[in-house]
Design an enzyme around this catalytic site. Structure first.
Site, PDB file in Angstrom:
ATOM      1  N   ARG A   1       0.741   7.134 -37.954  1.00  0.00           N
ATOM      2  CA  ARG A   1       1.380   6.522 -36.786  1.00  0.00           C
ATOM      3  C   ARG A   1       0.424   5.532 -36.123  1.00  0.00           C
ATOM      4  NH1 ARG A   1       4.527  11.683 -36.045  1.00  0.00           N
ATOM      5  NH2 ARG A   1       2.783  12.699 -35.039  1.00  0.00           N
TER       6      ARG A   1
ATOM      7  N   PHE B   1      14.404   8.611 -40.694  1.00  0.00           N
ATOM      8  CA  PHE B   1      13.998  10.016 -40.573  1.00  0.00           C
ATOM      9  C   PHE B   1      13.047  10.125 -39.376  1.00  0.00           C
ATOM     10  CE2 PHE B   1      14.627   8.899 -45.030  1.00  0.00           C
ATOM     11  CZ  PHE B   1      15.599   9.798 -45.423  1.00  0.00           C
TER      12      PHE B   1
ATOM     13  N   SER C   1      19.624  11.959 -38.851  1.00  0.00           N
ATOM     14  CA  SER C   1      20.952  12.580 -38.885  1.00  0.00           C
ATOM     15  C   SER C   1      21.115  13.660 -37.819  1.00  0.00           C
ATOM     16  CB  SER C   1      21.227  13.168 -40.272  1.00  0.00           C
ATOM     17  OG  SER C   1      20.177  14.025 -40.630  1.00  0.00           O
TER      18      SER C   1
ATOM     19  N   CYS D   1       6.326  14.239 -48.459  1.00  0.00           N
ATOM     20  CA  CYS D   1       5.609  15.448 -48.045  1.00  0.00           C
ATOM     21  C   CYS D   1       5.947  16.608 -48.978  1.00  0.00           C
ATOM     22  CB  CYS D   1       5.909  15.798 -46.593  1.00  0.00           C
ATOM     23  SG  CYS D   1       7.642  16.109 -46.262  1.00  0.00           S
TER      24      CYS D   1
END
Ligand code: SAH
Length: 392
Positions: free
Chosen positions: A211, A227, A250, A336
């Site tokens: 990030r 996501f 979602s 991941c």
């Protein structure tokens, strides 16, 4: 203390300090209970270490201490010292005025099989993955107290049908209780973390470094963070001057969290738009082209059997991102899934790049940050890999 005795010729893994003892390597099983602490001995009566017992399972013992010297592993001092050693690394390299959320104990990565402990400001969220750590929870709570943490919240992590699943579910396990919604700060960006109903222990701490990296590429960019969960990458991009950010997840709960996090950081509403949608559909249907796309999906392959399907999923995802990126744009792409190796992941992205017929260069390769250390004897613990790509 009961002993588990290793077969002649099967000490290799133990000499290599691998924390797992498979049932086939055992000469004599102890008469002990699920979760009990055992001493581990070689066939010729040499002490090898100590571990948690799980009779009737494939990994019959998880070693938490390799030593040839008798050690009082049933004492509070022992566990406090172990936790303190883990904390020292975080204090030196992770915690700062700008960051107060981190993984304090990373299971085998901190020589602590069966335990995850994440800190959100002054609260520790623990996940007990095996009965062994469930049995010593009082030692763990007191060890945390000794280093200054009085609020400990338990969050169950279950694997379907696993004998080792712990019976406790969730809730405060320390004398003190606190809020289950906690405001944290990470590299100067604020987030709400919901430790009770959020995913994992509440936040994806493992992407902190990635990030940070996105800030270098965000100024003036039109960004699509897929996501997005509670908006980690979105907020960093906005802090770094992104022109517009779209976040796609979602989960409606995740999108609500993003909206709260935007407010918490005083982000101008016109700079951001959330979409509670499936990422595949969104990227296929959108008319938008982006300068920066983040692909940080959940683990597509949770088991070795799932690898072929997961491979197709990652390829499709990367391909549709390459079709939606402006020339000269950047794609942050991650996996991941522990079962998808770094090598395989790169091959998958290569396949997507070839199908998209674009020139693509790797600018960075990322992995998990130092509060998610990997025990060199236990490479299975390394799961997060990422590529930062420049797409012509
Ligand atoms: N990048 C995030 C973490 C992502 S976790 C961070 O930095 O915090 C994966 C997220 O993907 C979860 O929030 C989950 O709700 C979401 N998700 C899973 N499958 C999805 C799909 N098909 N479409 C959209 N979101 C999905």
């Amino acid at each position: 203390m009961q002993r588990i005795i290793i077969k002649k010729g099967r000490e290799r893994a133990l000499i290599n300090r691998h924390p797992w003892i498979f049932s086939g390597a055992v000469q004599i099983m102890p008469d002990a209970e699920l979760g009990e602490i055992l001493s581990v001995y070689s066939y010729d009566n040499r002490l090898i270490g100590y571990g948690f017992y799980a009779p009737g399972t494939q990994i019959v013992c998880r070693v938490f201490e390799y030593t040839d010297t008798e050690t009082d592993v049933l004492s509070q001092e022992y566990w406090t010292e172990k936790v303190r050693k883990a904390y020292d690394i975080r204090k030196r390299y992770v915690i700062s005025e700008q960051t107060n959320a981190y993984r304090l104990i990373n299971a085998e990565g901190d020589f602590f099989p069966g335990l995850i402990a994440d800190v959100y400001k002054n609260t520790v969220v623990v996940q007990l993955l095996i009965r062994g750590t469930d049995k010593i929870l009082d030692f763990i709570i007191d060890a945390l107290k000794a280093i200054g943490f009085e609020k400990v919240y338990l969050k169950a992590k279950e694997v379907a049908g696993r004998l080792e699943n712990v019976e406790r579910k969730k809730g405060w396990v320390s004398g003190k209780t606190g809020d289950t919604k906690i405001e944290i700060i990470e590299n100067g960006v604020k987030f709400w973390v919901d430790i009770e109903s959020g995913q994992k222990t509440g936040f994806f701490l493992d992407q902190r470094d990635a990030r940070m990296l996105i800030k270098q590429y965000s100024k003036g960019a039109k960004v699509c963070n897929t996501f997005s969960y509670s908006g980690g990458f979105s907020l960093y991009a906005l802090y770094a001057g992104a022109e517009l950010v779209h976040s796609v997840d979602s989960s409606k709960i995740a999108v609500e969290l993003i909206e709260e996090n935007l407010k918490l950081n005083n982000i101008a509403p016109e700079k951001h738009q959330s979409y509670a949608e499936d990422v595949f559909k969104f990227l296929k249907n959108t008319e938008n082209k982006y300068d920066l796309i983040v692909l940080d999906p959940p683990a597509f392959a949770k088991t070795a059997k799932a690898v072929p399907n997961a491979t197709r999923g990652y390829k499709e995802l990367n391909l549709i991102a390459f079709r939606n990126i402006n020339p000269g744009g950047i794609v942050f792409t991650f996996s991941c899934s522990q079962k998808i190796t770094r090598d395989l992941f790169r091959k998958i992205v290569f396949g997507a790049a070839a199908d998209a017929k674009r020139n693509i260069r790797i600018l960075h390769q990322t992995t998990q940050p130092p509060d998610h250390p990997v025990n060199i004897y236990h490479p299975e613990n390394e799961y997060l890999k990422g590529l930062v790509l420049y797409v012509e």
